[in-house]
Scaffold this active site. Sequence first.
Site, PDB file in Angstrom:
ATOM      1  CB  SER A 138      26.344  31.824  51.659  1.00 21.79           C
ATOM      2  OG  SER A 138      26.816  30.505  51.898  1.00 21.79           O
ATOM      3  CD  GLN A 145      30.174  24.582  50.081  1.00 20.10           C
ATOM      4  OE1 GLN A 145      30.331  24.950  48.921  1.00 20.10           O
ATOM      5  NE2 GLN A 145      28.998  24.499  50.657  1.00 20.10           N
ATOM      6  CE1 TYR A 151      27.184  31.455  46.665  1.00 22.40           C
ATOM      7  CE2 TYR A 151      28.037  30.057  48.419  1.00 22.40           C
ATOM      8  CZ  TYR A 151      26.972  30.718  47.818  1.00 22.40           C
ATOM      9  OH  TYR A 151      25.717  30.630  48.365  1.00 22.40           O
ATOM     10  CD  GLU A 183      23.334  22.955  54.140  1.00 24.33           C
ATOM     11  OE1 GLU A 183      23.034  22.701  52.962  1.00 24.33           O
ATOM     12  OE2 GLU A 183      24.509  23.028  54.536  1.00 24.33           O
ATOM     13  CB  VAL A 184      17.467  27.411  51.618  1.00 21.18           C
ATOM     14  CG1 VAL A 184      16.007  27.794  51.443  1.00 21.18           C
ATOM     15  CG2 VAL A 184      18.104  28.208  52.744  1.00 21.18           C
TER      16      VAL A 184
HETATM   17  P1  NAP Z   1      18.429  29.720  42.696  1.00 17.01           P
HETATM   18  O1  NAP Z   1      17.488  28.645  43.040  1.00 17.01           O
HETATM   19  O2  NAP Z   1      19.424  29.475  41.607  1.00 17.01           O
HETATM   20  O3  NAP Z   1      17.637  31.058  42.321  1.00 17.01           O
HETATM   21  C1  NAP Z   1      18.377  32.226  42.022  1.00 17.01           C
HETATM   22  C2  NAP Z   1      17.811  32.944  40.822  1.00 17.01           C
HETATM   23  O4  NAP Z   1      18.715  34.028  40.529  1.00 17.01           O
HETATM   24  C3  NAP Z   1      17.766  32.082  39.550  1.00 17.01           C
HETATM   25  O5  NAP Z   1      16.613  32.375  38.794  1.00 17.01           O
HETATM   26  C4  NAP Z   1      19.036  32.532  38.816  1.00 17.01           C
HETATM   27  O6  NAP Z   1      18.976  32.327  37.412  1.00 17.01           O
HETATM   28  C5  NAP Z   1      19.079  34.003  39.155  1.00 17.01           C
HETATM   29  N1  NAP Z   1      20.400  34.578  38.973  1.00 17.01           N
HETATM   30  C6  NAP Z   1      21.582  34.110  39.476  1.00 17.01           C
HETATM   31  N2  NAP Z   1      22.596  34.884  39.045  1.00 17.01           N
HETATM   32  C7  NAP Z   1      22.046  35.847  38.275  1.00 17.01           C
HETATM   33  C8  NAP Z   1      22.580  36.935  37.538  1.00 17.01           C
HETATM   34  N3  NAP Z   1      23.902  37.182  37.482  1.00 17.01           N
HETATM   35  N4  NAP Z   1      21.748  37.738  36.856  1.00 17.01           N
HETATM   36  C9  NAP Z   1      20.411  37.520  36.886  1.00 17.01           C
HETATM   37  N5  NAP Z   1      19.837  36.490  37.533  1.00 17.01           N
HETATM   38  C10 NAP Z   1      20.651  35.672  38.231  1.00 17.01           C
HETATM   39  O7  NAP Z   1      19.290  30.162  43.991  1.00 17.01           O
HETATM   40  P2  NAP Z   1      18.892  30.147  45.568  1.00 17.01           P
HETATM   41  O8  NAP Z   1      19.323  28.866  46.158  1.00 17.01           O
HETATM   42  O9  NAP Z   1      17.511  30.640  45.744  1.00 17.01           O
HETATM   43  O10 NAP Z   1      19.928  31.234  46.100  1.00 17.01           O
HETATM   44  C11 NAP Z   1      19.580  32.593  46.294  1.00 17.01           C
HETATM   45  C12 NAP Z   1      20.657  33.254  47.136  1.00 17.01           C
HETATM   46  O11 NAP Z   1      20.740  32.597  48.404  1.00 17.01           O
HETATM   47  C13 NAP Z   1      22.059  33.198  46.531  1.00 17.01           C
HETATM   48  O12 NAP Z   1      22.738  34.394  46.763  1.00 17.01           O
HETATM   49  C14 NAP Z   1      22.725  32.069  47.307  1.00 17.01           C
HETATM   50  O13 NAP Z   1      24.106  32.234  47.384  1.00 17.01           O
HETATM   51  C15 NAP Z   1      22.084  32.256  48.665  1.00 17.01           C
HETATM   52  N6  NAP Z   1      22.151  31.043  49.489  1.00 17.01           N
HETATM   53  C16 NAP Z   1      21.408  29.937  49.177  1.00 17.01           C
HETATM   54  C17 NAP Z   1      21.508  28.810  49.980  1.00 17.01           C
HETATM   55  C18 NAP Z   1      20.697  27.565  49.714  1.00 17.01           C
HETATM   56  O14 NAP Z   1      20.829  26.608  50.491  1.00 17.01           O
HETATM   57  N7  NAP Z   1      19.878  27.515  48.678  1.00 17.01           N
HETATM   58  C19 NAP Z   1      22.377  28.799  51.078  1.00 17.01           C
HETATM   59  C20 NAP Z   1      23.126  29.939  51.358  1.00 17.01           C
HETATM   60  C21 NAP Z   1      23.003  31.058  50.553  1.00 17.01           C
HETATM   61  P3  NAP Z   1      19.695  31.007  36.797  1.00 17.01           P
HETATM   62  O15 NAP Z   1      18.864  29.823  37.200  1.00 17.01           O
HETATM   63  O16 NAP Z   1      19.731  31.282  35.339  1.00 17.01           O
HETATM   64  O17 NAP Z   1      21.078  30.953  37.425  1.00 17.01           O
END
Ligand code: NAP
Length: 256
Positions: A138, A145, A151, A183-184
């Site tokens: 991230s 942040q 995190y 930012e996604v």
């Molecule tokens: P998301 O929409 O919450 O999807 C992540 C999935 O992973 C969800 O189904 C979540 O389940 C599951 N999960 C999380 N922790 C878990 C665990 N300990 N065991 C099993 N399943 C787990 O998240 P996302 O935005 O796609 O993010 C994915 C990755 O990208 C993360 O590592 C995040 O830090 C990184 N990231 C995202 C962004 C952004 O802007 N979206 C930016 C920078 C980095 P639950 O819903 O039950 O939690």
Amino acid sequence: MDLKLNDRVVLVTGGAKGIGEAIVRTLAAEGASPVIIDRDLEAGSRLYNEIPGSQLVIVDLSCAENCETAVQNAIEKHHRVDALVNNAGVNDKVGLEHGSPQEYIASLERNLLHYYNMAHYALPQLKKSRGCIVNIASKTAVTGQGGTSGYASAKGAILALTREWAAELLDYGIRVNSIVPAEVMTPLYQQWLHTFPDPQRKLQTILGKIPLQKRMTEPAEIAAMVAFLISPRAGHVTGQHLFVDGGYVHLDRALT
Ligand code: NAP
């Protein structure tokens, strides 16, 4: 370009929603066999039923035993692992001022330890397949942040581990890279936006700060980079941190 991912078995943590879901869909479209590893049974089952050749493993990755189980389940079904995409994580706002030593450790369990555990348990298979690892980090790892020590430090460690594993695994021909999103729009991001009094206004402010096209990165754009990195087309790419962020982290602030 044929990415030559046909029948490749790829473990995707957090594969049921958001970026992970996009990775699973992209890999399946390239002919790979994605293993969706997630704790969300409903979203995971929906995706699994849509993607022929996929596998669903429902576990919470926060403990090492569950990571081992997830890897073992995949091996029992496919008898091989070609790539691991460490993606699950949550920006859980465990801060320095607003936090505690116990909450900090719990945040590392949610965001960091399973990256190591999954890689550790998948390694014997990755050695056999001369496979790859992609770690999703991230921007907070490099920009900070505020209010999210757990995190941000987990993501910083993930960047360090990417270099460390790339070095350690050179002799096995295993490539290790990291993608750094900023930012996604995903379910997690939506949730975060809704912690603000006026989410729409907050979103407009953020969009204005994204240099390229003033828009969010699409989950599919992260997924495309994952597919490339685990493909033999990226055969000489290792130890890299790839920022897929519309220039958010590196371009001059004056541009926004
Ligand atoms: P998301 O929409 O919450 O999807 C992540 C999935 O992973 C969800 O189904 C979540 O389940 C599951 N999960 C999380 N922790 C878990 C665990 N300990 N065991 C099993 N399943 C787990 O998240 P996302 O935005 O796609 O993010 C994915 C990755 O990208 C993360 O590592 C995040 O830090 C990184 N990231 C995202 C962004 C952004 O802007 N979206 C930016 C920078 C980095 P639950 O819903 O039950 O939690």
